[in-house]
Scaffold this motif. Structure first.
Motif, mmCIF file in Angstrom:
data_model
loop_
_atom_site.group_PDB
_atom_site.id
_atom_site.type_symbol
_atom_site.label_atom_id
_atom_site.label_comp_id
_atom_site.label_asym_id
_atom_site.label_seq_id
_atom_site.Cartn_x
_atom_site.Cartn_y
_atom_site.Cartn_z
ATOM 1 N N ARG A 42 0.839 -1.203 0.000
ATOM 2 C CA ARG A 42 0.000 0.000 0.000
ATOM 3 C C ARG A 42 0.873 1.251 0.000
ATOM 4 O O ARG A 42 0.567 2.226 -0.690
ATOM 5 C CB ARG A 42 -0.949 -0.030 1.186
ATOM 6 C CG ARG A 42 -1.928 -1.200 1.064
ATOM 7 C CD ARG A 42 -3.029 -1.137 2.028
ATOM 8 N NE ARG A 42 -4.017 -0.154 1.607
ATOM 9 C CZ ARG A 42 -5.187 -0.024 2.213
ATOM 10 N NH1 ARG A 42 -5.510 -0.803 3.223
ATOM 11 N NH2 ARG A 42 -6.059 0.886 1.802
ATOM 12 N N LEU A 46 1.306 4.407 -2.746
ATOM 13 C CA LEU A 46 1.298 5.822 -2.374
ATOM 14 C C LEU A 46 2.569 6.520 -2.845
ATOM 15 O O LEU A 46 2.558 7.711 -3.145
ATOM 16 C CB LEU A 46 1.131 5.963 -0.857
ATOM 17 C CG LEU A 46 -0.216 5.483 -0.320
ATOM 18 C CD1 LEU A 46 -0.198 5.431 1.208
ATOM 19 C CD2 LEU A 46 -1.344 6.383 -0.812
ATOM 20 N N ALA A 49 2.396 8.085 -6.284
ATOM 21 C CA ALA A 49 1.455 9.195 -6.463
ATOM 22 C C ALA A 49 2.102 10.338 -7.232
ATOM 23 O O ALA A 49 3.310 10.532 -7.176
ATOM 24 C CB ALA A 49 0.974 9.686 -5.102
ATOM 25 N N SER A 53 -0.899 14.926 -5.558
ATOM 26 C CA SER A 53 -1.512 14.174 -4.460
ATOM 27 C C SER A 53 -1.273 14.905 -3.145
ATOM 28 O O SER A 53 -0.199 15.468 -2.924
ATOM 29 C CB SER A 53 -0.920 12.771 -4.373
ATOM 30 O OG SER A 53 -1.253 12.036 -5.519
ATOM 31 N N LEU A 56 0.201 13.074 3.125
ATOM 32 C CA LEU A 56 -0.452 12.152 4.043
ATOM 33 C C LEU A 56 -0.090 12.533 5.471
ATOM 34 O O LEU A 56 0.893 13.227 5.715
ATOM 35 C CB LEU A 56 -0.007 10.728 3.741
ATOM 36 C CG LEU A 56 -0.112 10.301 2.274
ATOM 37 C CD1 LEU A 56 0.448 8.908 2.090
ATOM 38 C CD2 LEU A 56 -1.539 10.375 1.791
ATOM 39 N N ALA A 69 4.960 13.149 2.123
ATOM 40 C CA ALA A 69 4.728 12.317 0.943
ATOM 41 C C ALA A 69 5.662 11.115 1.010
ATOM 42 O O ALA A 69 6.802 11.234 1.474
ATOM 43 C CB ALA A 69 4.989 13.119 -0.322
ATOM 44 N N MET A 102 -5.334 9.883 5.352
ATOM 45 C CA MET A 102 -5.361 10.309 3.953
ATOM 46 C C MET A 102 -6.805 10.401 3.490
ATOM 47 O O MET A 102 -7.695 9.812 4.108
ATOM 48 C CB MET A 102 -4.578 9.329 3.078
ATOM 49 C CG MET A 102 -5.194 7.953 2.964
ATOM 50 S SD MET A 102 -4.108 6.737 2.207
ATOM 51 C CE MET A 102 -3.035 6.334 3.577
ATOM 52 N N HIS A 105 -10.196 8.631 -1.307
ATOM 53 C CA HIS A 105 -9.781 8.166 -2.638
ATOM 54 C C HIS A 105 -8.342 7.649 -2.633
ATOM 55 O O HIS A 105 -8.000 6.756 -3.397
ATOM 56 C CB HIS A 105 -9.980 9.260 -3.707
ATOM 57 C CG HIS A 105 -9.037 10.409 -3.584
ATOM 58 N ND1 HIS A 105 -9.255 11.481 -2.729
ATOM 59 C CD2 HIS A 105 -7.860 10.663 -4.203
ATOM 60 C CE1 HIS A 105 -8.262 12.334 -2.831
ATOM 61 N NE2 HIS A 105 -7.395 11.866 -3.713
ATOM 62 N N GLU A 106 -7.489 8.187 -1.742
ATOM 63 C CA GLU A 106 -6.112 7.692 -1.630
ATOM 64 C C GLU A 106 -6.092 6.320 -0.952
ATOM 65 O O GLU A 106 -5.287 5.458 -1.305
ATOM 66 C CB GLU A 106 -5.237 8.681 -0.858
ATOM 67 C CG GLU A 106 -4.935 9.957 -1.605
ATOM 68 C CD GLU A 106 -4.055 9.712 -2.817
ATOM 69 O OE1 GLU A 106 -3.017 9.050 -2.697
ATOM 70 O OE2 GLU A 106 -4.418 10.199 -3.906
ATOM 71 N N ARG A 109 -7.051 3.975 -3.639
ATOM 72 C CA ARG A 109 -5.964 3.812 -4.615
ATOM 73 C C ARG A 109 -4.853 2.942 -4.056
ATOM 74 O O ARG A 109 -4.282 2.103 -4.750
ATOM 75 C CB ARG A 109 -5.410 5.186 -5.024
ATOM 76 C CG ARG A 109 -4.432 5.111 -6.177
ATOM 77 C CD ARG A 109 -4.034 6.502 -6.630
ATOM 78 N NE ARG A 109 -3.241 7.196 -5.647
ATOM 79 C CZ ARG A 109 -1.947 6.968 -5.424
ATOM 80 N NH1 ARG A 109 -1.314 6.045 -6.113
ATOM 81 N NH2 ARG A 109 -1.286 7.650 -4.525
ATOM 82 N N SER A 110 -4.556 3.105 -2.765
ATOM 83 C CA SER A 110 -3.464 2.325 -2.161
ATOM 84 C C SER A 110 -3.800 0.840 -2.073
ATOM 85 O O SER A 110 -2.909 0.011 -1.941
ATOM 86 C CB SER A 110 -3.126 2.868 -0.774
ATOM 87 O OG SER A 110 -4.111 2.506 0.176
#
Length: 201
Positions: A42, A46, A49, A53, A56, A69, A102, A105-106, A109-110
């Motif tokens: 995961r 990230l 990204a 983005s 986090l 990040a 986060m 949506h992140e 995505r992860s």
């Protein structure tokens, strides 16, 4: 005519049941896939990204929260670029991460399937990263799980601990500026700020 409608209804019902069964199988397959996803996968997603983005929010065992990040992922550690505060890169063992905040949506995505991981990444342990810092002789600020911070230069990194020469932040490691030495087990480290660099390794 009524028989035609009866068979159409029966056909629609069978198609609907088949779709429901397929959706259930897809859901179960996704649950099974997610049950095998590791934190490093995961974090690697990230790390991929783009620049737009959002940063986090990393919460560490010492109570610190850093907005950052992800810039790299090793076998058991993550490299971060803080969004604010002192300049430098951060490395942290997975075991010291208490939570990662986060946008939703992140998170989604992860959890997507990650690309294949190289065998080299699995060999880049926390100790390996610290031995690279030893080689580069860079100043560090080691934040312990207890909440204390030690500043200095890492002289040696063993299998599960490091030797730290204590000195003022930003000062070069010279014998006359060293105020003491500490052996620090890796298990005591919450995160490390590496001075004057935006990347680790």
């Amino acid at each position: 005519m009524r028989w035609d409608r009866f068979f159409d209804d029966l056909e629609d019902q069978l198609a609907s049941e088949w779709e429901a069964e397929r959706a259930a199988l897809d859901t179960e397959a996704e649950r099974l896939r997610l049950s095998r996803v590791a934190l490093h996968e995961r974090l690697a997603m990230l790390a991929a990204a783009d620049a737009t983005s959002p940063a986090l929010s990393f919460e560490f065992a010492d109570g610190t929260t850093l907005r950052a990040a992800v810039t790299g992922v090793g076998a058991d550690w993550v490299a971060l670029l803080p969004a604010e505060g002192r300049a430098g890169a951060v490395i942290a063992p997975f075991s010291a991460i208490a939570a990662i905040g986060m946008p939703h949506h992140e998170i989604l995505r992860s959890a997507r399937p990650a690309p294949a991981r190289s065998a080299l990444a699995d060999r880049l342990t926390f100790g390996f990263a610290l031995r690279d810092l030893v080689r580069r002789r860079v100043g560090v600020s080691i934040h312990l799980g207890s909440g204390r911070a030690l500043t200095g230069t890492i002289d040696r990194a063993g299998a599960d601990h490091l030797d730290l020469a204590l000195h003022e932040p930003g000062a070069p490691r010279r014998a006359e500026s060293v105020a003491g030495h500490r052996i620090v087990p890796f298990s005591a480290v919450a995160w490390i700020l590496v001075e004057g660099t935006s990347s680790v390794l």
